[in-house]
Design a protein around this motif. Structure first.
Motif, PDB file in Angstrom:
ATOM      1  N   SER A  29       0.830  -1.210   0.000  1.00  0.00           N
ATOM      2  CA  SER A  29       0.000   0.000   0.000  1.00  0.00           C
ATOM      3  C   SER A  29       0.861   1.255   0.000  1.00  0.00           C
ATOM      4  O   SER A  29       0.562   2.236  -0.703  1.00  0.00           O
ATOM      5  CB  SER A  29      -0.925  -0.004   1.224  1.00  0.00           C
ATOM      6  OG  SER A  29      -1.771  -1.134   1.212  1.00  0.00           O
ATOM      7  N   GLN A  85       0.972   4.181  -2.831  1.00  0.00           N
ATOM      8  CA  GLN A  85       0.755   5.587  -2.503  1.00  0.00           C
ATOM      9  C   GLN A  85       1.851   6.459  -3.107  1.00  0.00           C
ATOM     10  O   GLN A  85       1.575   7.535  -3.660  1.00  0.00           O
ATOM     11  CB  GLN A  85       0.713   5.767  -0.986  1.00  0.00           C
ATOM     12  CG  GLN A  85      -0.558   5.251  -0.330  1.00  0.00           C
ATOM     13  CD  GLN A  85      -1.779   6.073  -0.707  1.00  0.00           C
ATOM     14  OE1 GLN A  85      -1.715   7.260  -0.999  1.00  0.00           O
ATOM     15  NE2 GLN A  85      -2.937   5.403  -0.751  1.00  0.00           N
ATOM     16  N   THR A 132       1.360   6.599  -6.899  1.00  0.00           N
ATOM     17  CA  THR A 132       0.247   7.491  -7.230  1.00  0.00           C
ATOM     18  C   THR A 132       0.638   8.945  -7.016  1.00  0.00           C
ATOM     19  O   THR A 132       0.306   9.830  -7.809  1.00  0.00           O
ATOM     20  CB  THR A 132      -0.975   7.134  -6.367  1.00  0.00           C
ATOM     21  OG1 THR A 132      -1.313   5.763  -6.571  1.00  0.00           O
ATOM     22  CG2 THR A 132      -2.152   8.018  -6.718  1.00  0.00           C
ATOM     23  N   TRP A 170       1.962  13.095   0.743  1.00  0.00           N
ATOM     24  CA  TRP A 170       0.667  12.421   0.746  1.00  0.00           C
ATOM     25  C   TRP A 170       0.383  11.924   2.162  1.00  0.00           C
ATOM     26  O   TRP A 170       1.290  11.751   2.973  1.00  0.00           O
ATOM     27  CB  TRP A 170       0.620  11.262  -0.245  1.00  0.00           C
ATOM     28  CG  TRP A 170       1.673  10.195  -0.020  1.00  0.00           C
ATOM     29  CD1 TRP A 170       2.855  10.089  -0.638  1.00  0.00           C
ATOM     30  CD2 TRP A 170       1.591   9.099   0.906  1.00  0.00           C
ATOM     31  NE1 TRP A 170       3.559   9.013  -0.191  1.00  0.00           N
ATOM     32  CE2 TRP A 170       2.788   8.371   0.780  1.00  0.00           C
ATOM     33  CE3 TRP A 170       0.643   8.657   1.811  1.00  0.00           C
ATOM     34  CZ2 TRP A 170       3.061   7.237   1.520  1.00  0.00           C
ATOM     35  CZ3 TRP A 170       0.907   7.519   2.544  1.00  0.00           C
ATOM     36  CH2 TRP A 170       2.116   6.818   2.412  1.00  0.00           C
ATOM     37  N   GLU A 171      -0.871  11.710   2.480  1.00  0.00           N
ATOM     38  CA  GLU A 171      -1.272  11.272   3.819  1.00  0.00           C
ATOM     39  C   GLU A 171      -2.413  10.277   3.682  1.00  0.00           C
ATOM     40  O   GLU A 171      -3.342  10.469   2.901  1.00  0.00           O
ATOM     41  CB  GLU A 171      -1.698  12.472   4.665  1.00  0.00           C
ATOM     42  CG  GLU A 171      -1.984  12.112   6.114  1.00  0.00           C
ATOM     43  CD  GLU A 171      -2.230  13.341   6.972  1.00  0.00           C
ATOM     44  OE1 GLU A 171      -3.054  13.258   7.896  1.00  0.00           O
ATOM     45  OE2 GLU A 171      -1.585  14.394   6.713  1.00  0.00           O
ATOM     46  N   GLN A 172      -2.316   9.171   4.468  1.00  0.00           N
ATOM     47  CA  GLN A 172      -3.312   8.099   4.356  1.00  0.00           C
ATOM     48  C   GLN A 172      -3.344   7.333   5.674  1.00  0.00           C
ATOM     49  O   GLN A 172      -2.329   7.218   6.372  1.00  0.00           O
ATOM     50  CB  GLN A 172      -2.941   7.148   3.200  1.00  0.00           C
ATOM     51  CG  GLN A 172      -3.920   6.033   2.972  1.00  0.00           C
ATOM     52  CD  GLN A 172      -5.261   6.549   2.463  1.00  0.00           C
ATOM     53  OE1 GLN A 172      -5.330   7.523   1.736  1.00  0.00           O
ATOM     54  NE2 GLN A 172      -6.344   5.903   2.889  1.00  0.00           N
ATOM     55  N   SER A 173      -4.512   6.820   6.025  1.00  0.00           N
ATOM     56  CA  SER A 173      -4.652   5.973   7.218  1.00  0.00           C
ATOM     57  C   SER A 173      -4.682   4.511   6.780  1.00  0.00           C
ATOM     58  O   SER A 173      -5.168   4.175   5.692  1.00  0.00           O
ATOM     59  CB  SER A 173      -5.920   6.330   7.990  1.00  0.00           C
ATOM     60  OG  SER A 173      -7.074   6.064   7.198  1.00  0.00           O
ATOM     61  N   PHE A 174      -4.186   3.650   7.662  1.00  0.00           N
ATOM     62  CA  PHE A 174      -4.115   2.216   7.366  1.00  0.00           C
ATOM     63  C   PHE A 174      -4.614   1.445   8.588  1.00  0.00           C
ATOM     64  O   PHE A 174      -4.214   1.735   9.729  1.00  0.00           O
ATOM     65  CB  PHE A 174      -2.672   1.792   7.051  1.00  0.00           C
ATOM     66  CG  PHE A 174      -2.104   2.420   5.818  1.00  0.00           C
ATOM     67  CD1 PHE A 174      -2.283   1.827   4.582  1.00  0.00           C
ATOM     68  CD2 PHE A 174      -1.390   3.610   5.895  1.00  0.00           C
ATOM     69  CE1 PHE A 174      -1.750   2.408   3.445  1.00  0.00           C
ATOM     70  CE2 PHE A 174      -0.864   4.188   4.773  1.00  0.00           C
ATOM     71  CZ  PHE A 174      -1.038   3.594   3.538  1.00  0.00           C
ATOM     72  N   ILE A 229      -1.713   6.409  10.914  1.00  0.00           N
ATOM     73  CA  ILE A 229      -1.797   7.557  10.023  1.00  0.00           C
ATOM     74  C   ILE A 229      -0.401   7.744   9.447  1.00  0.00           C
ATOM     75  O   ILE A 229       0.556   8.009  10.182  1.00  0.00           O
ATOM     76  CB  ILE A 229      -2.250   8.823  10.767  1.00  0.00           C
ATOM     77  CG1 ILE A 229      -3.702   8.682  11.204  1.00  0.00           C
ATOM     78  CG2 ILE A 229      -2.088  10.056   9.880  1.00  0.00           C
ATOM     79  CD1 ILE A 229      -4.686   8.636  10.043  1.00  0.00           C
ATOM     80  N   ARG A 258       2.357   9.428   6.442  1.00  0.00           N
ATOM     81  CA  ARG A 258       2.589  10.547   5.549  1.00  0.00           C
ATOM     82  C   ARG A 258       3.886  10.268   4.796  1.00  0.00           C
ATOM     83  O   ARG A 258       4.872   9.833   5.383  1.00  0.00           O
ATOM     84  CB  ARG A 258       2.696  11.850   6.327  1.00  0.00           C
ATOM     85  CG  ARG A 258       3.106  13.042   5.476  1.00  0.00           C
ATOM     86  CD  ARG A 258       3.170  14.312   6.280  1.00  0.00           C
ATOM     87  NE  ARG A 258       1.853  14.739   6.697  1.00  0.00           N
ATOM     88  CZ  ARG A 258       1.588  15.901   7.314  1.00  0.00           C
ATOM     89  NH1 ARG A 258       2.589  16.728   7.563  1.00  0.00           N
ATOM     90  NH2 ARG A 258       0.369  16.214   7.662  1.00  0.00           N
TER      91      ARG A 258
END
Length: 749
Positions: free
Chosen positions: A453, A457, A460, A475-479, A496, A498
């Motif tokens: 993942s 990210q 992308t 970029w920032e995303q939670s998993f 969380i 980044r």
């Protein structure tokens, strides 16, 4: 080499030079003193005889010391040559040249002097000199013998004249005879050795020295005896000839005037002094002859002494020449040696201050220039090192910050391979990430999907800007890792993350565990749900229960028995379910409106003993293991009772139907800080894996009729106390042997 070491080396070299100079002065002074003493001894026979032994011993000692010094210098030069030290060949050549310049003339002078001394000593003892001395000695003896014979004849004539006179008139005759003979003293002795008459110096002596009886008997036989007295005094060393009283003493027999046999014989003694000039010459010849004989006997010793003196002078000249060669050679080679040593140290990376010679010649100027250059290099390196230290300090500060961050930080390369990680990343993900450096993040067991993942990210993120990071730069995303990774409490974690780009196509990944925040949000959501349920459900429950009971009362006895039984059963079901709903609503109300904890110093062991009274007759007994030295803890006694009742009840429910089962309450003081740990241990089947990961969330339970709010309430109360709660299964021999819930309370100050 530091500046202090350089100064110490210079001081040591200066001390060695002073020591060498003092040794040279001492040896030269000692040699000069010995040479003076030897010269004095050759001219003074008394001094020579008194000091010969120790002078020889000291000369030999000095000669040995000089030889050892020369040998030591030669060995040192040879060892430097063998070791190939820089400047040793040049120093050896200089020493040989200067040494030969000093040694060869010295050897030549020594050879000539040796021949001269040997021939001179031999010339002193020529046969003609010895013959002349013997002739002079014989001449003196002949002269003295002639004088003695002449005086003996005259004394005999005088004795014959006195023989014809009586003793009473002999005095006047003796005075006349003394004047004629030129005698200084004249004595007429009796046969018994008594002075009968005197003339000259003896007349004032009451007890003149009488001749020995043996001499009188000799005169009686030979009629006249002469002897020379006083010359023996001139043999004493230091007696001047003027003080020597040499004389001829003659003793003659004076015959009796008659022919009677009983007439007593008389003896005439005449003393005539020898001329002073004759005595002086005789003594001089005698002394010269005696000294000549003594020198002749000791001429080999004299030769050895003179040759030893020459040999000492030769050794001194050789020593001085070699020492001068070494000193001068060292002075010439020393700047080159200093430069060579400095270059060797610089080649090894040593830029400490170098030795600079203070003399004004060109070679010393080179040492000063080299020292200045080395100092500039040292300053430049110090500046670079200072800059590197600043960089290292900044790197160290950054590393310290990273090591102490609660968030996880990882640096990835362009292929998402791990380059570096901080301890926080390994702690959050629960994996030894340091062991997987150089490998993709997806290669870490349990992090396969998370690594994929993260890679997607980044791809992308880059594709959105055609390979250039878009505005914002990250970029920032939670998993949700769920089953992959669990927290220390056995729960799934939420991250969380980044991501950002670094120079050299490296990638920065920062992530943090927000599971507690998510759990708190869920707890607040459940609390809100609980408040709404308590408000919406509790109000209709009482009318429903009352209506069902009232309906049962109204229809009591008015219906058939079969319908009555159905009615009673239905009413009982309604009442029981309403009670269950009330209990559910009360639990939700308690969870939503749990009062704030009133913390105070509390004796945890005493509190446990009070609670145990309620379980004396329980189906599953409760046992205790309480520590004796347990300190007071900060706790709300009422809420702790609620927690213990809840946990003990859950443990008893887990062991329902088991024989010889018991719940254990154990207290211990923690070794890791000011904490007291209370553990509730059962022997039941333990927690299921999915329960362990979400045990503290509301409505998570294994009971058929449970609400799942028990552990959630326990956790909320412990958070109010500033403590923590941990759950785990007890494992023995590879199987689960029960569950354990541990509460940690802070020790009261």
């Amino acid at each position: 080499m530091t500046a202090e070491d350089t100064r110490n080396a210079l001081h040591a070299a200066r001390r060695r030079r002073w020591t060498l100079a003092l040794a040279l002065v001492f040896m030269a002074g000692l040699a000069l003193v010995l040479l003076f003493l030897l010269t004095l001894a050759t001219r003074n026979r008394t001094f020579y005889e008194q000091n010969f032994s120790w002078l020889v011993a000291v000369n030999v000692g000095v000669a040995v010391l000089l030889a050892l010094s020369i040998l030591w210098l030669a060995v040192r030069l040879f060892m430097r040559y063998r070791l190939g030290l820089f400047g040793s060949r040049l120093l050896l050549k200089l020493a040989m040249i200067i040494g030969l310049v000093g040694v060869l003339p010295g050897v030549l002078i020594y050879t000539v002097s040796y021949q001269f001394v040997a021939r001179s000593i031999e010339s002193w003892f020529d046969v003609r000199v010895e013959s002349a001395l013997a002739a002079g000695l014989n001449l003196g003896r002949t002269t003295l013998d002639t004088l003695s014979a002449d005086l003996s004849g005259k004394t005999r004539i005088a004795a014959d004249e006195l023989a014809r006179m009586p003793t009473s008139s002999a005095v006047l005759t003796m005075e006349r005879l003394r004047s004629q003979l030129g005698a200084s003293d004249m004595v007429l002795w009796s046969g018994a050795g008594q002075a009968l008459a005197t003339a000259g110096a003896s007349r004032f002596d009451f007890t003149p020295n009488r001749p020995p009886l043996a001499m009188l008997r000799t005169v009686k036989v030979e009629r006249v005896v002469a002897q020379i007295e006083g010359l023996e005094d001139g043999n004493d060393v230091g007696s001047p000839p003027a003080n020597v009283q040499a004389r001829i003493k003659v003793l003659a027999l004076v015959s009796a005037p008659g022919f009677e046999l009983d007439d007593e014989p008389r003896y005439l003694q005449v003393v005539v002094p020898l001329p002073a000039a004759l005595v002086t010459d005789a003594l001089a010849v005698q002394a010269a002859n005696r000294e000549y004989q003594e020198r002749a006997l000791g001429r080999e010793g004299l030769r050895r002494m003179y040759i030893g003196t020459l040999t000492l002078a030769l050794f001194l000249s050789v020593f001085g020449a070699v020492l001068l060669a070494v000193v001068l050679g060292n002075q010439m080679v020393r700047p080159l040696l200093v430069l060579a040593e400095g270059m060797r140290e610089v080649a090894q990376g040593d830029l400490s201050p170098k030795t600079a010679l203070a003399s004004r010649d060109e070679l010393a100027s080179l040492t000063r220039t080299f020292a200045s250059m080395t100092q500039e290099l040292s300053d430049a390196r110090a500046t670079v090192q200072h800059s590197m230290q600043q960089v290292d300090a900044a790197r160290g500060n950054l590393q310290t910050i990273l090591d102490n961050l609660t968030a996880g930080v990882a640096v990835l390369d362009g292929q998402c391979r791990l380059r570096s990680v901080n301890p926080g990343a390994a702690r959050i993900l629960g994996a030894p990430l340091e062991d997987y450096l150089g490998q993709p993040l997806s290669a870490v067991p349990g992090l396969e999907s998370f690594g994929q993942s993260v890679r997607q990210q980044f791809e992308t993120f880059l594709s959105d800007g055609d390979g250039v990071p878009p505005e914002g730069g990250h970029w920032e995303q939670s998993f949700e890792l769920g089953e992959q990774v669990t927290s220390p409490q056995g729960q799934g974690i939420t991250l969380i993350a980044r991501g950002a780009l670094l120079p050299n196509e490296e990638r920065l990944l920062v992530f943090d565990d927000v599971s507690d925040m998510v759990s708190a949000q869920r707890a607040r959501a459940w609390a809100d749900v609980a408040r709404r349920l308590a408000h919406e459900i509790k109000n209709p429950l009482t009318p429903i229960q009352l209506s069902a009971e009232r309906l049962a009362m109204k229809l009591e006895g008015k219906v058939q028995p079969a319908e009555q039984a159905v009615l009673n059963k239905s009413v009982k079901t309604i009442v029981d379910q309403v009670d269950a709903m009330k209990r559910l609503v009360n639990e939700f109300r308690d969870y939503a409106r749990l009062p704030a904890a009133q913390l105070a110093p509390t004796d945890l062991n005493a509190l446990i003993r009070d609670i145990l009274v309620l379980y004396d007759h329980a189906a599953v007994p409760v046992q205790t293991e309480l520590a004796d030295d347990l300190p007071l803890v900060m706790a709300d006694a009422q809420q702790v009772r609620q927690i213990l009742h809840n946990l003990v009840q859950n443990a008893q429910d887990a062991m329902t139907g088991q024989a010889q089962a018991a719940v254990r309450l154990r207290t211990r003081r923690s070794d890791g800080g000011p904490w007291v740990r209370l553990s509730v241990i059962d022997q039941g089947p333990g927690f299921a894996e999915h329960i362990l990961k979400r045990a503290f969330e509301p409505y998570v339970t294994t009971k058929a009729k449970g609400t799942g709010l028990g552990l959630a309430v326990v956790r909320k109360i412990m958070e109010e106390h500033g403590g923590r709660v941990d759950i785990s299964n007890r494992i023995a021999e590879g199987r689960v042997t029960g569950a354990q819930v541990s509460l940690s309370f802070a020790v009261a100050n």
